[in-house]
Design a protein around this motif. Structure first.
Motif, PDB file in Angstrom:
ATOM      1  N   THR A  48     -20.924   9.124 -44.307  1.00 11.06           N
ATOM      2  CA  THR A  48     -21.813  10.248 -44.592  1.00 11.06           C
ATOM      3  C   THR A  48     -22.434  10.086 -45.977  1.00 11.06           C
ATOM      4  OG1 THR A  48     -19.993  11.576 -45.471  1.00 11.06           O
ATOM      5  CG2 THR A  48     -20.530  11.872 -43.136  1.00 11.06           C
ATOM      6  N   SER A  49     -23.506  10.818 -46.173  1.00 11.47           N
ATOM      7  CA  SER A  49     -24.185  10.824 -47.463  1.00 11.47           C
ATOM      8  C   SER A  49     -24.742  12.224 -47.681  1.00 11.47           C
ATOM      9  CB  SER A  49     -25.311   9.793 -47.462  1.00 11.47           C
ATOM     10  OG  SER A  49     -26.032   9.807 -48.679  1.00 11.47           O
ATOM     11  N   TYR A  50     -24.723  12.680 -48.940  1.00  9.82           N
ATOM     12  CA  TYR A  50     -25.182  14.018 -49.268  1.00  9.82           C
ATOM     13  C   TYR A  50     -26.080  13.998 -50.486  1.00  9.82           C
ATOM     14  CZ  TYR A  50     -21.445  15.658 -46.195  1.00  9.82           C
ATOM     15  OH  TYR A  50     -20.641  15.896 -45.119  1.00  9.82           O
ATOM     16  N   ALA A  51     -27.017  14.910 -50.515  1.00 14.71           N
ATOM     17  CA  ALA A  51     -27.772  15.155 -51.735  1.00 14.71           C
ATOM     18  C   ALA A  51     -26.851  15.787 -52.757  1.00 14.71           C
ATOM     19  CB  ALA A  51     -28.948  16.084 -51.443  1.00 14.71           C
ATOM     20  N   ASP A  52     -27.073  15.501 -54.020  1.00 12.08           N
ATOM     21  CA  ASP A  52     -26.221  16.050 -55.066  1.00 12.08           C
ATOM     22  C   ASP A  52     -26.227  17.578 -55.047  1.00 12.08           C
ATOM     23  OD1 ASP A  52     -26.982  13.493 -57.578  1.00 12.08           O
ATOM     24  OD2 ASP A  52     -25.515  13.535 -55.943  1.00 12.08           O
ATOM     25  N   SER A  53     -27.347  18.155 -54.655  1.00  7.19           N
ATOM     26  CA  SER A  53     -27.487  19.612 -54.698  1.00  7.19           C
ATOM     27  C   SER A  53     -26.602  20.325 -53.675  1.00  7.19           C
ATOM     28  CB  SER A  53     -28.947  20.005 -54.472  1.00  7.19           C
ATOM     29  OG  SER A  53     -29.404  19.507 -53.228  1.00  7.19           O
ATOM     30  N   VAL A  54     -26.098  19.599 -52.689  1.00 11.98           N
ATOM     31  CA  VAL A  54     -25.299  20.243 -51.645  1.00 11.98           C
ATOM     32  C   VAL A  54     -23.874  19.682 -51.563  1.00 11.98           C
ATOM     33  CG1 VAL A  54     -27.396  20.670 -50.311  1.00 11.98           C
ATOM     34  CG2 VAL A  54     -25.936  18.708 -49.728  1.00 11.98           C
ATOM     35  N   LYS A  55     -23.570  18.675 -52.339  1.00 13.90           N
ATOM     36  CA  LYS A  55     -22.220  18.081 -52.303  1.00 13.90           C
ATOM     37  C   LYS A  55     -21.169  19.131 -52.593  1.00 13.90           C
ATOM     38  CE  LYS A  55     -22.985  13.233 -53.436  1.00 13.90           C
ATOM     39  NZ  LYS A  55     -22.936  12.196 -54.497  1.00 13.90           N
ATOM     40  N   MET A 114     -22.793  24.848 -43.710  1.00 13.73           N
ATOM     41  CA  MET A 114     -23.259  25.196 -45.046  1.00 13.73           C
ATOM     42  C   MET A 114     -22.410  26.340 -45.580  1.00 13.73           C
ATOM     43  SD  MET A 114     -27.377  24.968 -44.446  1.00 13.73           S
ATOM     44  CE  MET A 114     -27.397  26.376 -43.344  1.00 13.73           C
ATOM     45  N   SER A 115     -21.842  26.150 -46.750  1.00 12.80           N
ATOM     46  CA  SER A 115     -21.010  27.172 -47.365  1.00 12.80           C
ATOM     47  C   SER A 115     -21.527  27.474 -48.764  1.00 12.80           C
ATOM     48  CB  SER A 115     -19.556  26.700 -47.439  1.00 12.80           C
ATOM     49  OG  SER A 115     -19.064  26.374 -46.164  1.00 12.80           O
TER      50      SER A 115
END
Length: 120
Positions: A58-65, A83-84
């Protein structure tokens, strides 16, 4: 090719949680890396998260990690975005996308999007 339909968007308050779903049909779902992107008026589409075909990467944008989790169920041809701790700045139209490229690029298949609105 694969067809994608998102669902699960809505209006929530800051701090709430929401789960988006992406239903796929067409080709073998596990062939495709899946991604979630979001877009607000006047801004470029933003990468949110991606997951490999077998779900192992998986990979995430920093804004949602740490707040968002991407997952998939290949038996059901479904991808999800949990999403939490939602923030007003998470407000956007969220699109799921599919790619045959394992490097999480070249997303060529897109859903129509689902609106997420987070009130403060």
């Amino acid at each position: 090719q694969v067809q994608l339909v998102e669902s699960g968007g809505g209006l929530v308050q800051a701090g709430d949680s929401l789960r988006l779903s992406c239903a796929a049909s067409g080709r073998t779902f596990s062939w495709y890396a899946m991604g979630w992107f979001r877009q607000t008026p006047g801004k470029e589409r933003e990468f949110v998260a991606a997951i490999s075909g077998n779900g192992g990467r998986t990979s995430y944008a920093d804004s949602v990690k740490g707040r968002f989790t991407i997952s998939r169920d290949n038996a059901k041809d479904m991808a999800y975005l949990q999403m939490s701790s939602l923030k007003p700045e998470d407000t956007a139209v969220y699109h799921c996308a599919g790619s045959r490229d394992s490097t999480f690029t070249n997303f060529g298949y897109w859903g129509q999007g689902t609106q997420v609105t987070v009130s403060s």
